[in-house]
Design an enzyme around this catalytic site. Structure first.
Site, PDB file in Angstrom:
ATOM      1  N   GLY A 218       0.808  -1.215   0.000  1.00 30.22           N
ATOM      2  CA  GLY A 218       0.000   0.000   0.000  1.00 30.22           C
ATOM      3  C   GLY A 218       0.840   1.262   0.000  1.00 30.22           C
ATOM      4  O   GLY A 218       0.465   2.273  -0.599  1.00 30.22           O
ATOM      5  N   ASP A 219       1.973   1.223   0.691  1.00 29.56           N
ATOM      6  CA  ASP A 219       2.870   2.384   0.686  1.00 29.56           C
ATOM      7  C   ASP A 219       3.434   2.631  -0.705  1.00 29.56           C
ATOM      8  O   ASP A 219       3.483   3.775  -1.187  1.00 29.56           O
ATOM      9  CB  ASP A 219       4.028   2.153   1.658  1.00 29.56           C
ATOM     10  CG  ASP A 219       3.621   2.348   3.105  1.00 29.56           C
ATOM     11  OD1 ASP A 219       2.740   3.174   3.368  1.00 29.56           O
ATOM     12  OD2 ASP A 219       4.195   1.676   3.977  1.00 29.56           O
ATOM     13  N   TYR A 220       3.893   1.578  -1.340  1.00 27.70           N
ATOM     14  CA  TYR A 220       4.500   1.733  -2.662  1.00 27.70           C
ATOM     15  C   TYR A 220       3.466   2.158  -3.706  1.00 27.70           C
ATOM     16  O   TYR A 220       3.749   3.010  -4.557  1.00 27.70           O
ATOM     17  CB  TYR A 220       5.193   0.438  -3.086  1.00 27.70           C
ATOM     18  CG  TYR A 220       6.477   0.177  -2.340  1.00 27.70           C
ATOM     19  CD1 TYR A 220       7.625   0.909  -2.626  1.00 27.70           C
ATOM     20  CD2 TYR A 220       6.552  -0.783  -1.339  1.00 27.70           C
ATOM     21  CE1 TYR A 220       8.808   0.682  -1.943  1.00 27.70           C
ATOM     22  CE2 TYR A 220       7.728  -1.024  -0.648  1.00 27.70           C
ATOM     23  CZ  TYR A 220       8.856  -0.280  -0.953  1.00 27.70           C
ATOM     24  OH  TYR A 220      10.034  -0.500  -0.270  1.00 27.70           O
ATOM     25  N   GLY A 223       2.847   5.736  -3.166  1.00 27.14           N
ATOM     26  CA  GLY A 223       3.949   6.533  -3.688  1.00 27.14           C
ATOM     27  C   GLY A 223       3.881   6.688  -5.192  1.00 27.14           C
ATOM     28  O   GLY A 223       4.167   7.758  -5.740  1.00 27.14           O
TER      29      GLY A 223
END
Length: 447
Positions: A218-220, A223
């Site tokens: 989810g972070d990537y 981003g």
């Protein structure tokens, strides 16, 4: 004095260019003379200046992965990224992951903070706030992922920064976005996977839901969406001169990539549940064991693909109308079809299965471990792994730049910097502070 009110002047762009020339000269000299920190080749690379984002300055004031990943992507294509970190410990990502001989740099940090300069700055102090505002005057992008209201509490909210620099683009990533009833809740990738609907789909039927790969997916994804948003905002600014605010909730990035989940529920009331390695939309479509205790992925998304697999299995009759030639029939008998395929894959080695699938043009691929990836000739041919000669740690291997551009390919010119590596050079070169002022700031804990 520098710490008086920050004033925007029409001469700021001219001043910026003059300061930049001094900045690159100063920081090159300082880095070349440092014994306790790696050099940052990006600052002196003439090649970097030919990249598409060469004139963009990014202030990365975020932590961990999501918003910093956006800044890292931009840095790979020429943007100057100043990583602003709290003094003493810096970004918590420095301590996340596998440790190295360099006490403030894990392997995660070295890879994900690539191409960045490190400036320590305490934004909880009036002096730190004023320095940040001064940097914002000549910045193009600010990336942050604090909990909503944090920057506002420090006097650095969007309204303040936009007033200082109307052309500024601000990427704000948080667990749930800047608005809504959940906005004040803390959020991480694993929580986003759950709330966004992904985790409920992952795992074996009737088993414990899992996070695919146990990664910070989810972070990537956030981003990446952040990078798209910033580029769109830069395009808009090229036309109008106007900056804008980009609001991303981690859960939203996850929710956006879940196939037909929303329309299928809204129209037909379908609630997808964990389906193991398979899918409700195709069969056979999943992971199958091999004779040599490996696994292989097969994807038969059409009747034509299944017919090719049946030929590869030397059982062409399986693809006839009397058996499993039609998708609806295969889906209704998916357990039986999958067992037939698993019996075949279990009688051959992974390489033997791959050879037959390639011969009959069946979509197939090995379930690679990272050890497999390091030996894979295609990864080598595509240069997906970059060997970087770190001045302190030696050979460090990281994922290479992606996507690949034919005219202006991105590059990695340095790995994650040591904490505060570029603080003096940035304050001298960009803001014109003298050594005495810098020492005073350091003594007061501002930097």
């Amino acid at each position: 004095m520098f710490f008086s009110n920050v004033i925007i002047s029409e001469q700021s762009c001219v001043i910026r260019r003059a300061q930049e020339a001094l900045f690159y000269a100063v920081i090159k000299g300082i880095n070349c003379g440092m014994d306790d920190a790696p050099q940052n080749p990006s600052l002196s690379s003439t090649e970097t200046r030919s990249l598409p984002l060469q004139d963009i300055r990014v202030l990365d004031v975020a932590t961990f992965i999501a918003a910093p990943y956006c800044a890292a992507i931009m840095s790979e294509f020429g943007a100057e990224v100043i990583k602003i970190e709290a003094p003493e410990k810096g970004d918590p990502l420095r301590a996340f992951g596998t440790a190295t001989e360099q006490p403030d740099s894990t392997l995660m940090w070295l890879s994900e903070a690539r191409n960045k300069q490190s400036l320590t700055l305490n934004l909880k102090t009036p002096e730190g706030v004023e320095i940040f505002k001064k940097l914002v005057l000549d910045a193009d992008v600010v990336c942050e992922n604090f909990r909503p209201g944090t920057l506002e509490k420090w006097g650095l909210g969007w309204d303040v920064l936009h007033a200082l620099n109307p052309g500024l683009i601000m990427l704000r990533v948080s667990g749930y976005g800047q608005t809504g009833p959940y906005k004040d809740r803390p959020g991480f990738a694993r929580i986003a996977h759950a709330v966004g609907g992904l985790t409920a789909l992952a795992g074996e039927p009737g088993g414990v839901p899992v996070t695919p790969g146990s990664t910070s997916l989810g972070d990537y994804i956030s981003g990446l969406y952040g990078a798209v948003g910033v580029l769109l905002a830069l395009r808009h600014r090229d036309k109008t001169g106007e900056g804008q605010n980009i609001d991303i909730g981690l859960y939203e990035s996850v929710f956006r990539v879940l196939d037909e989940l929303a329309p299928a529920y809204a129209r037909n009331g379908i609630v997808r549940e964990p389906e193991g390695s398979g899918t409700r939309n195709a069969c056979p479509h999943g992971h199958f064991p091999t004779k040599d205790d490996a696994w292989i992925a097969l994807a038969c998304t059409s009747d034509k693909m299944f017919a090719r697999l049946a030929d590869a299995m030397d059982k062409p009759d399986l693809a006839t109308a009397e058996h499993y030639g039609e998708l609806r029939v295969r889906l209704a008998a998916s357990d039986k079809v999958n067992k037939l395929v698993a019996a075949w894959t279990g009688s051959l080695t992974r390489n033997e299965i791959m050879e037959r699938c390639l011969t009959f043009e069946v979509p197939a691929g090995p379930l690679n471990t990272i050890a497999d990836i390091f030996e894979d000739p295609h990864f080598k041919a595509r240069e997906n792994l970059l060997h970087f000669d770190h001045p302190e740690l030696g050979d460090i291997v990281v994922p290479n730049v992606f996507p690949k551009l034919s005219k202006t390919p991105g590059k990695i010119t340095s790995l994650g910097p040591t904490l505060g590596q570029d603080t003096d050079a940035i304050l001298q070169g960009l803001l014109g502070l003298d050594p005495g002022e810098i020492k005073n700031l350091r003594d007061k804990g501002v930097i």
